[in-house]
Design a protein around this motif. Structure first.
Motif, mmCIF file in Angstrom:
data_model
loop_
_atom_site.group_PDB
_atom_site.id
_atom_site.type_symbol
_atom_site.label_atom_id
_atom_site.label_comp_id
_atom_site.label_asym_id
_atom_site.label_seq_id
_atom_site.Cartn_x
_atom_site.Cartn_y
_atom_site.Cartn_z
ATOM 1 N N VAL A 66 -6.764 9.684 8.507
ATOM 2 C CA VAL A 66 -5.750 9.843 8.006
ATOM 3 C C VAL A 66 -4.660 8.368 7.348
ATOM 4 O O VAL A 66 -4.653 8.042 6.783
ATOM 5 N N LEU A 69 -4.991 6.309 3.816
ATOM 6 C CA LEU A 69 -3.253 6.965 3.282
ATOM 7 C C LEU A 69 -3.054 5.491 2.787
ATOM 8 O O LEU A 69 -2.418 5.235 1.477
ATOM 9 N N THR A 129 -2.742 3.671 -0.735
ATOM 10 C CA THR A 129 -1.393 3.435 -1.300
ATOM 11 C C THR A 129 -1.710 2.102 -2.640
ATOM 12 O O THR A 129 -0.946 1.588 -3.167
ATOM 13 N N PHE A 172 -1.387 1.244 -6.680
ATOM 14 C CA PHE A 172 -0.177 0.448 -6.252
ATOM 15 C C PHE A 172 -1.045 -0.679 -7.737
ATOM 16 O O PHE A 172 -0.549 -0.790 -8.972
ATOM 17 N N LEU A 216 -3.237 8.801 -6.188
ATOM 18 C CA LEU A 216 -2.308 8.929 -5.353
ATOM 19 C C LEU A 216 -2.362 10.064 -4.638
ATOM 20 O O LEU A 216 -2.748 10.774 -3.651
ATOM 21 N N LEU A 222 -8.459 13.809 1.032
ATOM 22 C CA LEU A 222 -8.389 13.907 2.510
ATOM 23 C C LEU A 222 -7.849 15.301 2.963
ATOM 24 O O LEU A 222 -8.287 15.537 3.941
ATOM 25 N N ILE A 242 -0.576 14.729 7.959
ATOM 26 C CA ILE A 242 -0.764 14.181 7.477
ATOM 27 C C ILE A 242 0.398 13.898 5.495
ATOM 28 O O ILE A 242 0.833 12.693 5.285
ATOM 29 N N PHE A 253 2.801 10.706 6.932
ATOM 30 C CA PHE A 253 2.637 9.896 7.235
ATOM 31 C C PHE A 253 2.343 9.383 5.770
ATOM 32 O O PHE A 253 2.814 8.428 4.934
ATOM 33 N N LEU A 254 2.400 10.440 4.390
ATOM 34 C CA LEU A 254 2.226 10.436 2.918
ATOM 35 C C LEU A 254 3.533 9.970 2.993
ATOM 36 O O LEU A 254 3.572 9.275 1.589
ATOM 37 N N CYS A 303 4.232 6.329 2.972
ATOM 38 C CA CYS A 303 3.546 6.034 2.527
ATOM 39 C C CYS A 303 3.800 5.734 1.044
ATOM 40 O O CYS A 303 4.177 4.869 0.100
ATOM 41 N N THR A 304 4.449 6.919 0.766
ATOM 42 C CA THR A 304 5.464 6.680 -1.003
ATOM 43 C C THR A 304 6.199 6.612 -0.844
ATOM 44 O O THR A 304 6.656 5.559 -1.887
ATOM 45 N N LEU A 349 5.440 3.152 -1.532
ATOM 46 C CA LEU A 349 4.814 2.580 -2.876
ATOM 47 C C LEU A 349 6.021 2.296 -3.863
ATOM 48 O O LEU A 349 5.763 1.852 -4.720
#
Lengths: 81, 176
Positions: free
Chosen positions: A14, A18, A22, A26, A42, A49, B11, B14-15, B18-19, B22
């Motif tokens: 995971v 991720l 990411t 980008f 994404l 996943l 998940i 952590f997503l 990350c978003t 980003l």
């Protein structure tokens, strides 16, 4: 079922997945100058996943916990007396 | 991570981190695009007519009529993080009290890069009036075409695409 080694494996997958997607989304979006590309990469990779990691696949249960054999408690207590 | 629910929880947690990272990168990437397109703006002498005011029955107020000509290619302002452009034409003048005034007299929203090549001939969209009801003590005015880049994520940026170098005079018309 997911054993302890499988839980460690899921956690690593995971985190690495991720972070990598990411960064890839980008770079791809910046190269193609499109936010649509960024967020579709994404989103689709996150769906992949979830399919890979959420169901308890057999590969997360290759190191099941080995319990000690059951000791016959009643016979032990009689001997000690 | 022992159950389906705890894996989904991990998940999604952590997503979201990350978003956010980003989106921060996307917002910061706008600063790499430093396009500064310039166009031309020409204004004919501003005609001033006396008119009735809406608010006060017997008061006469002067209205300025600005005929202008804009040509500018603003397509370089469109990059991956540009949602739309807000273009506006501003009149700048100093009134009798020495106060610098700016009045927006025309504007346009540009949503697509195909529409960003501006060739417009027309007159002011919004009323151009002096608060003291007369332009008599205003020697002249300057005009500038400004833009505001609205991003999908990040900060608004402002810029100037064109400006009149020579001052534009007012011309008084006594009858319509």
């Amino acid at each position: 079922m997911t054993d302890f080694a499988g839980q460690k494996l899921v956690d690593d997958i995971v985190r690495i997945w991720l972070m990598a997607t990411t960064a890839i989304s980008f770079i791809a979006g910046f190269a193609l100058q499109s936010l649509f590309v960024t967020f579709s990469i994404l989103g689709l990779s996150t769906v992949a996943l979830l399919v890979l990691v959420v169901p308890p696949w057999p590969m997360f249960n290759r190191h099941p916990v080995k319990w000690l054999p059951v000791v016959n408690a009643s016979s032990d207590t009689k001997k000690s007396k | 991570m022992h159950s389906i629910f705890s894996r989904i929880n991990n998940i999604s947690a952590f997503l979201s981190s990350c978003t956010m990272a980003l989106l921060a990168c996307v917002a910061l990437s706008s600063f790499l695009f430093t396009a500064d397109p310039k166009g031309t703006l020409s204004i004919s002498p501003v005609k001033v007519f006396p008119s009735k005011t809406n608010r006060y029955p017997r008061r006469i107020q002067e209205m300025g009529f600005v005929n202008f000509n804009i040509s500018a290619d603003l397509t370089p302002l469109f990059h991956w993080n540009t949602k739309q452009l807000f273009l506006y034409l501003e009149a700048e003048y100093q009134n009798a009290q020495g106060v610098n005034n700016t009045v927006v007299i025309w504007d346009r929203i540009v949503r697509r890069p195909e529409d960003a090549v501006i060739n417009f001939v027309g007159k002011n969209k919004y009323a151009f009036r002096e608060i003291s009801s007369s332009f008599k003590k205003v020697p002249s005015s300057y005009y500038s075409l400004k833009y505001n880049v609205m991003p999908h994520v990040g900060v608004l940026t402002y810029g100037e695409a064109a400006r009149t170098i020579e001052p534009v005079d007012f011309v008084w018309e006594e009858h319509v």
